[in-house]
Design an enzyme around this catalytic site. Structure first.
Site, PDB file in Angstrom:
ATOM      1  N   SER A  39       0.832  -1.205   0.000  1.00  0.00           N
ATOM      2  CA  SER A  39       0.000   0.000   0.000  1.00  0.00           C
ATOM      3  C   SER A  39       0.867   1.256   0.000  1.00  0.00           C
ATOM      4  CB  SER A  39      -0.898   0.010   1.240  1.00  0.00           C
ATOM      5  OG  SER A  39      -0.080   0.053   2.395  1.00  0.00           O
ATOM      6  N   CYS A  87       2.393  -6.450   1.409  1.00  0.00           N
ATOM      7  CA  CYS A  87       1.382  -5.860   2.279  1.00  0.00           C
ATOM      8  C   CYS A  87       0.569  -6.947   2.995  1.00  0.00           C
ATOM      9  CB  CYS A  87       0.454  -5.010   1.415  1.00  0.00           C
ATOM     10  SG  CYS A  87      -0.732  -4.058   2.340  1.00  0.00           S
ATOM     11  N   ASN A  88       0.608  -6.913   4.322  1.00  0.00           N
ATOM     12  CA  ASN A  88      -0.171  -7.873   5.103  1.00  0.00           C
ATOM     13  C   ASN A  88      -1.667  -7.691   4.841  1.00  0.00           C
ATOM     14  OD1 ASN A  88       1.818  -9.080   7.487  1.00  0.00           O
ATOM     15  ND2 ASN A  88       2.463  -7.118   6.698  1.00  0.00           N
ATOM     16  N   CYS A 110       2.714  -5.607   9.742  1.00  0.00           N
ATOM     17  CA  CYS A 110       2.476  -4.527   8.787  1.00  0.00           C
ATOM     18  C   CYS A 110       3.857  -4.128   8.287  1.00  0.00           C
ATOM     19  CB  CYS A 110       1.784  -3.348   9.460  1.00  0.00           C
ATOM     20  SG  CYS A 110       1.728  -1.877   8.409  1.00  0.00           S
TER      21      CYS A 110
HETATM   22  N1  DGL Z   1       1.770  -1.920   4.702  1.00  0.00           N
HETATM   23  C1  DGL Z   1       0.479  -2.423   4.947  1.00  0.00           C
HETATM   24  C2  DGL Z   1       0.505  -3.812   5.597  1.00  0.00           C
HETATM   25  O1  DGL Z   1       1.503  -4.483   5.621  1.00  0.00           O
HETATM   26  C3  DGL Z   1      -0.455  -1.561   5.731  1.00  0.00           C
HETATM   27  C4  DGL Z   1      -0.435  -0.085   5.653  1.00  0.00           C
HETATM   28  C5  DGL Z   1      -1.784   0.485   5.277  1.00  0.00           C
HETATM   29  O2  DGL Z   1      -2.684   0.560   6.113  1.00  0.00           O
HETATM   30  O3  DGL Z   1      -1.919   0.832   4.103  1.00  0.00           O
HETATM   31  O4  DGL Z   1      -0.520  -4.248   6.078  1.00  0.00           O
END
Ligand code: DGL
Length: 266
Positions: A13, A75-76, A185
């Site tokens: 994201s 992205c998780n 995250c």
């Molecule tokens: N980087 C995203 C993840 O690993 C989350 C960040 C977002 O909320 O966009 O979940």
């Protein structure tokens, strides 16, 4: 293009996915990588499943046009929807949740804390995957609505970040005295030092290391590794470039050789 020379795609994201790029560069230094961070639409973690699915699909279509040989879903939050997305792509998708959860199972941890976005926590895909392999493992999860966006904006105000980390991890510790904390995250390992300063007693688990290993295993199994010595990194984002350059330096990445703004079609 010769199959082995195709790049690996990585999506997130936002800027957090560079923590996965760091691990892929460490384990697979010869691979070319195209990273896409959708900062114009970050945070994903407070959106609905259908919105996240549609946004992720746009990035995957773009990477398909770049002839990637596989994609690491860094992205998780997006990885919570990997089963839906797999049906849409002609290449393999490597989910960070599957790699991270399988590590917890292999390590036979009796309990684990997990901090992610609100979507990742409420989707419960981590918990389900851990419990499929280790039914008795206690998983204590907490979402943060703000931490990823602070980092994605390049707002590294130490006291604000420490306050948010302390507030959320205290909730986890009030539920169970876990010793291990999954940074679920991709943005969070960027501020791993803040987690360490606030909670020195916790062992931090960054699933990015395991995901890079899954990507390596996939490429080796399919005889798709790139034989060159040093690959190139191309960063694409729908948002501003500055935070990507700052975080690339902070994480000690090789490159990027190119960093550009790409607007995606609906
Ligand atoms: N980087 C995203 C993840 O690993 C989350 C960040 C977002 O909320 O966009 O979940």
């Amino acid at each position: 293009m010769y199959q082995n020379s195709r790049p690996i795609g990585v999506i997130d994201s936002g800027v957090g996915g560079l923590t996965v790029v760091r691990q892929i560069q460490r384990l697979l230094p010869g691979e070319d990588i195209i990273f896409f961070g959708d900062s114009a639409n970050c945070p994903y973690g407070n959106r609905s499943a259908d919105e996240i699915y549609a946004l992720a699909l746009r990035m995957l279509r773009y990477l398909e046009s770049q002839e990637v040989k596989c994609v690491a879903i860094a992205c998780n939050t997006i990885s919570s929807l990997v089963d839906r997305l797999r049906g849409e792509c002609p290449f393999s998708l490597v989910s960070i949740i599957e790699s991270g959860a399988d590590y917890v199972v292999r390590e036979k941890l009796p309990s684990v804390g997990l901090i992610g976005t609100e979507f990742t926590v409420s989707a419960g895909v981590y918990d389900a995957r851990i419990h499929a392999g280790a039914p008795n493992c206690l998983v204590v999860s907490k979402g943060s609505a703000d931490l990823a966006s602070l980092i994605d904006r390049g707002d590294f105000n130490q006291s604000v970040i420490n306050e948010e980390i302390t507030a959320q991890v205290d909730v986890i510790l009030s539920r169970a005295p876990v010793k291990d904390l999954v940074l679920a995250c991709t943005h969070f390992p960027i501020v791993a030092d803040n987690f360490r300063a606030c909670f020195p007693q916790l062992r931090l688990i960054d699933p990015a290391e395991q995901q890079a290993l899954s990507v390596k295993n996939l490429l080796v199994y399919r005889s798709l590794t790139n034989p060159q010595t040093r690959g190139k990194l191309k960063i694409c984002t729908s948002g501003g470039l500055e935070v990507y350059l700052t975080v690339s330096k902070l994480l000690g990445l090789h490159g990027p050789e190119s960093c550009q703004v790409v607007s995606l079609e609906n």
